[in-house]
Motif scaffolding. Structure first.
Motif, PDB file in Angstrom:
ATOM      1  N   TYR A  40       0.836  -1.203   0.000  1.00 28.55           N
ATOM      2  CA  TYR A  40       0.000   0.000   0.000  1.00 28.55           C
ATOM      3  C   TYR A  40       0.872   1.254   0.000  1.00 28.55           C
ATOM      4  O   TYR A  40       0.553   2.242  -0.673  1.00 28.55           O
ATOM      5  CB  TYR A  40      -0.916   0.005   1.232  1.00 28.55           C
ATOM      6  CG  TYR A  40      -1.757  -1.245   1.352  1.00 28.55           C
ATOM      7  CD1 TYR A  40      -2.966  -1.357   0.667  1.00 28.55           C
ATOM      8  CD2 TYR A  40      -1.338  -2.321   2.138  1.00 28.55           C
ATOM      9  CE1 TYR A  40      -3.737  -2.504   0.773  1.00 28.55           C
ATOM     10  CE2 TYR A  40      -2.104  -3.473   2.250  1.00 28.55           C
ATOM     11  CZ  TYR A  40      -3.299  -3.559   1.559  1.00 28.55           C
ATOM     12  OH  TYR A  40      -4.052  -4.708   1.656  1.00 28.55           O
ATOM     13  N   ILE A 160      -3.487 -10.063   9.848  1.00 28.71           N
ATOM     14  CA  ILE A 160      -4.941 -10.022   9.681  1.00 28.71           C
ATOM     15  C   ILE A 160      -5.465  -8.610   9.927  1.00 28.71           C
ATOM     16  O   ILE A 160      -6.166  -8.027   9.092  1.00 28.71           O
ATOM     17  CB  ILE A 160      -5.618 -11.014  10.648  1.00 28.71           C
ATOM     18  CG1 ILE A 160      -5.186 -12.443  10.330  1.00 28.71           C
ATOM     19  CG2 ILE A 160      -7.135 -10.882  10.582  1.00 28.71           C
ATOM     20  CD1 ILE A 160      -5.646 -13.474  11.338  1.00 28.71           C
ATOM     21  N   VAL A 161      -5.101  -8.036  11.074  1.00 27.82           N
ATOM     22  CA  VAL A 161      -5.639  -6.728  11.463  1.00 27.82           C
ATOM     23  C   VAL A 161      -5.096  -5.615  10.576  1.00 27.82           C
ATOM     24  O   VAL A 161      -5.847  -4.755  10.100  1.00 27.82           O
ATOM     25  CB  VAL A 161      -5.310  -6.440  12.944  1.00 27.82           C
ATOM     26  CG1 VAL A 161      -5.694  -5.011  13.319  1.00 27.82           C
ATOM     27  CG2 VAL A 161      -6.028  -7.437  13.841  1.00 27.82           C
ATOM     28  N   VAL A 163      -3.781  -5.642   7.495  1.00 26.70           N
ATOM     29  CA  VAL A 163      -4.257  -5.659   6.110  1.00 26.70           C
ATOM     30  C   VAL A 163      -5.725  -5.237   6.028  1.00 26.70           C
ATOM     31  O   VAL A 163      -6.118  -4.476   5.134  1.00 26.70           O
ATOM     32  CB  VAL A 163      -4.043  -7.058   5.487  1.00 26.70           C
ATOM     33  CG1 VAL A 163      -4.724  -7.146   4.122  1.00 26.70           C
ATOM     34  CG2 VAL A 163      -2.546  -7.341   5.350  1.00 26.70           C
ATOM     35  N   ARG A 164      -6.536  -5.708   6.964  1.00 26.44           N
ATOM     36  CA  ARG A 164      -7.954  -5.321   6.941  1.00 26.44           C
ATOM     37  C   ARG A 164      -8.131  -3.827   7.177  1.00 26.44           C
ATOM     38  O   ARG A 164      -8.974  -3.173   6.527  1.00 26.44           O
ATOM     39  CB  ARG A 164      -8.728  -6.117   7.991  1.00 26.44           C
ATOM     40  CG  ARG A 164      -8.946  -7.573   7.594  1.00 26.44           C
ATOM     41  CD  ARG A 164      -9.875  -8.293   8.555  1.00 26.44           C
ATOM     42  NE  ARG A 164     -10.075  -9.675   8.131  1.00 26.44           N
ATOM     43  CZ  ARG A 164     -10.829 -10.548   8.780  1.00 26.44           C
ATOM     44  NH1 ARG A 164     -11.469 -10.177   9.885  1.00 26.44           N
ATOM     45  NH2 ARG A 164     -10.964 -11.788   8.339  1.00 26.44           N
ATOM     46  N   LEU A 165      -7.362  -3.276   8.112  1.00 26.25           N
ATOM     47  CA  LEU A 165      -7.437  -1.839   8.343  1.00 26.25           C
ATOM     48  C   LEU A 165      -6.975  -1.059   7.116  1.00 26.25           C
ATOM     49  O   LEU A 165      -7.590  -0.060   6.728  1.00 26.25           O
ATOM     50  CB  LEU A 165      -6.583  -1.459   9.555  1.00 26.25           C
ATOM     51  CG  LEU A 165      -7.183  -1.705  10.936  1.00 26.25           C
ATOM     52  CD1 LEU A 165      -6.158  -1.422  12.029  1.00 26.25           C
ATOM     53  CD2 LEU A 165      -8.418  -0.829  11.146  1.00 26.25           C
ATOM     54  N   GLU A 167      -7.077  -1.967   4.031  1.00 23.96           N
ATOM     55  CA  GLU A 167      -8.080  -2.078   2.979  1.00 23.96           C
ATOM     56  C   GLU A 167      -9.264  -1.143   3.229  1.00 23.96           C
ATOM     57  O   GLU A 167      -9.851  -0.612   2.290  1.00 23.96           O
ATOM     58  CB  GLU A 167      -8.587  -3.519   2.878  1.00 23.96           C
ATOM     59  CG  GLU A 167      -7.582  -4.492   2.294  1.00 23.96           C
ATOM     60  CD  GLU A 167      -7.389  -4.306   0.786  1.00 23.96           C
ATOM     61  OE1 GLU A 167      -8.260  -3.678   0.148  1.00 23.96           O
ATOM     62  OE2 GLU A 167      -6.354  -4.765   0.262  1.00 23.96           O
ATOM     63  N   SER A 168      -9.602  -0.935   4.505  1.00 20.83           N
ATOM     64  CA  SER A 168     -10.812  -0.166   4.816  1.00 20.83           C
ATOM     65  C   SER A 168     -10.545   1.319   5.045  1.00 20.83           C
ATOM     66  O   SER A 168     -11.353   2.163   4.643  1.00 20.83           O
ATOM     67  CB  SER A 168     -11.508  -0.746   6.052  1.00 20.83           C
ATOM     68  OG  SER A 168     -10.637  -0.754   7.168  1.00 20.83           O
ATOM     69  N   TRP A 171      -3.404   2.991   4.570  1.00 19.19           N
ATOM     70  CA  TRP A 171      -2.218   2.653   5.349  1.00 19.19           C
ATOM     71  C   TRP A 171      -1.838   3.729   6.350  1.00 19.19           C
ATOM     72  O   TRP A 171      -1.325   3.428   7.429  1.00 19.19           O
ATOM     73  CB  TRP A 171      -1.040   2.343   4.432  1.00 19.19           C
ATOM     74  CG  TRP A 171      -0.454   3.503   3.665  1.00 19.19           C
ATOM     75  CD1 TRP A 171      -0.824   3.941   2.430  1.00 19.19           C
ATOM     76  CD2 TRP A 171       0.616   4.360   4.094  1.00 19.19           C
ATOM     77  NE1 TRP A 171      -0.052   5.023   2.053  1.00 19.19           N
ATOM     78  CE2 TRP A 171       0.850   5.295   3.054  1.00 19.19           C
ATOM     79  CE3 TRP A 171       1.399   4.427   5.235  1.00 19.19           C
ATOM     80  CZ2 TRP A 171       1.824   6.284   3.124  1.00 19.19           C
ATOM     81  CZ3 TRP A 171       2.383   5.416   5.320  1.00 19.19           C
ATOM     82  CH2 TRP A 171       2.581   6.331   4.274  1.00 19.19           C
ATOM     83  N   THR A 174      -3.992   3.390   9.395  1.00 15.77           N
ATOM     84  CA  THR A 174      -3.582   2.168  10.095  1.00 15.77           C
ATOM     85  C   THR A 174      -2.395   2.433  10.998  1.00 15.77           C
ATOM     86  O   THR A 174      -2.353   1.981  12.149  1.00 15.77           O
ATOM     87  CB  THR A 174      -3.236   1.064   9.073  1.00 15.77           C
ATOM     88  OG1 THR A 174      -4.384   0.797   8.263  1.00 15.77           O
ATOM     89  CG2 THR A 174      -2.813  -0.212   9.784  1.00 15.77           C
ATOM     90  N   SER A 268       1.034 -17.363   1.483  1.00 12.39           N
ATOM     91  CA  SER A 268       0.550 -16.764   2.717  1.00 12.39           C
ATOM     92  C   SER A 268       0.155 -17.832   3.733  1.00 12.39           C
ATOM     93  O   SER A 268       0.424 -17.701   4.929  1.00 12.39           O
ATOM     94  CB  SER A 268      -0.651 -15.859   2.423  1.00 12.39           C
ATOM     95  OG  SER A 268      -1.174 -15.317   3.607  1.00 12.39           O
ATOM     96  N   THR A 272       1.792 -18.401   7.398  1.00 16.17           N
ATOM     97  CA  THR A 272       0.986 -18.393   8.616  1.00 16.17           C
ATOM     98  C   THR A 272       1.382 -19.537   9.537  1.00 16.17           C
ATOM     99  O   THR A 272       1.316 -19.414  10.767  1.00 16.17           O
ATOM    100  CB  THR A 272      -0.510 -18.490   8.269  1.00 16.17           C
ATOM    101  OG1 THR A 272      -0.870 -17.382   7.454  1.00 16.17           O
ATOM    102  CG2 THR A 272      -1.371 -18.470   9.529  1.00 16.17           C
TER     103      THR A 272
END
Length: 422
Positions: A40, A160-161, A163-165, A167-168, A171, A174, A268, A272
């Motif tokens: 990003y 997880i957190v 990347v989701r932040l 996206e929404s 960066w 975030t 990925s 993990t």
């Protein structure tokens, strides 16, 4: 013989573990965030691979220098809590400052400052935890603090957190959000952490070698610390093990996608598995060492760690590779042993933070900063699998060095003493 029950000391031990678990976990959450936000950031301000490597390297560099300085400062002042609070607040602030960067240089400055703050956290946290822990739980506590916390929050929760932040909300927002956990944790430390833990009645035979022969408070020089055999060996082990860790974590994603042809989603999933292993072995390895001894645990689990980069090279099936990753990614559990537990059981309290800071700092300089640079250059010359062989070689050297350690686990030392007397 186990120390008698002391509810106040035991409650404090457990409460301290929770707070320091969160503190160091969020250190790695913030440290790992850049890697997950890099795509990003690249779309916005542009980053070359070399610049991304420099951002990682400068953090390791300032982390190392700060760890050594903070450890020595703490021992000179006889205070750890104020330094820990300041470090937690500052690394959260500087992590958020990354959101203000308009170019590479601004981001580089923010990451350098963040590393300078984060480097002070581990020596302060582990020295506090070592002193508050029952001998039978010292390895487990320090493993949960350093290994499992970083694996859970940095290896599993962060991707997880973050990347989701991103996206929404993007960066930059975030990065701004990352200040919140640090402020909360710093407030908890300020309210509940004590400079000295509640006193616990403990039999002399449960004391560590350092506690049994501890000199008077103060007056322990860096030269005296570096004259201790276990400290020197742990420092050399840190250099090799940081090379194993940073090289493996840096080049494995590229190796899986470019050399093995894994799809990004498959890669990925395999990565993990490293986070899962990080959490599991982060507490299992030091807990086992409480029973069988630090030295055999370090040698045995490092033998498994040698196999991890080799599996990346030679195992083609992603499901089997993921399973082997969980089985062989044991090195992060060993980190607690040579970076914290063995030194804590070797040096007197007056020099503990100094010893932890030096071991961590030298390891970060050699393994965290120089190691990946050498591995990257070698990979350009002879291919990416060279980096995997360098990682495996670092673990092999660790096994050889660990043979020279003097055992410090209280239960094992006690059994050996009783056997010698008998």
């Amino acid at each position: 013989m186990t120390p008698p029950p002391t509810p106040s000391a035991d409650r404090y031990e457990n409460r301290l573990l929770v707070m320091l678990f969160l503190a160091f976990g969020f250190v790695f959450f913030d440290r790992q965030a850049l890697a997950f936000l890099a795509p990003y950031i690249d779309d916005d301000i542009g980053l070359s691979n070399a610049q991304l490597g420099m951002l990682s390297g400068v953090l390791a560099l300032t982390w190392a220098l700060a760890g050594m300085f903070a450890g020595r400062l703490s021992d000179r002042l006889g205070r750890r809590k104020p330094i820990l609070i300041a470090a937690v607040l500052l690394f959260s602030l500087f992590s958020s400052a990354s959101a203000l960067a308009t170019g590479f240089l601004g981001l580089l400055a923010a990451r350098a400052l963040m590393g300078a703050a984060e480097g002070a956290v581990l020596p302060m946290a582990q020295s506090l935890m070592a002193e508050a822990s029952r001998p039978a739980r010292r390895g487990l506590n320090m493993g949960l603090l350093q290994g499992s916390s970083a694996g859970l929050l940095g290896g599993i929760v962060a991707p997880i957190v973050v990347v989701r932040l991103a996206e929404s909300v993007g960066w930059r927002t975030t990065f701004f959000v990352t200040i919140l956990p640090g402020v909360v944790v710093a407030a908890l430390i300020a309210k509940y952490v004590r400079e000295r833990p509640p006193r616990r009645a403990a039999p002399v035979e449960d004391a560590t070698p350092a506690e049994s022969a501890a000199p008077a408070e103060g007056g322990v020089t860096v030269r005296q610390v570096l004259g201790m055999r276990n400290v020197v060996i742990c420092m050399l082990i840190a250099c090799c093990y940081l090379t194993w860790f940073v090289t493996l974590i840096t080049f494995t994603p590229t190796y899986l996608t470019e050399e093995k042809g894994f799809a990004p989603g498959t890669m990925s999933g395999v990565m993990t598995c490293l986070g899962v292993a990080w959490v599991l072995w982060g507490f299992a390895t030091p807990a086992i060492s409480d029973r069988i001894g630090r030295k055999p645990a370090l040698i045995g689990f490092t033998a498994l760690a040698v196999c991890c980069p080799l599996a990346v090279v030679y195992v083609g099936d992603p499901v089997l590779l993921g399973a082997l990753m969980i089985l062989t990614y044991t090195g992060l559990g060993c980190f607690t042993l040579f970076m914290a537990t063995i030194p804590a059981e070797t040096v007197p309290r007056a020099a503990l933070a100094t010893a932890l800071g030096v071991i961590m700092g030298v390891g970060e300089l050699a393994g965290g900063f120089l190691g990946p640079l050498v591995a990257g250059w070698a990979s350009d010359q002879w291919g990416l699998r060279t980096a995997m062989f360098i990682a495996a070689g670092g673990a092999v050297i660790v096994m050889a060095l660990a043979v020279g350690l003097r055992e410090t686990a209280p239960a094992v030392v006690r059994r050996a003493t009783a056997k010698a007397v008998a």
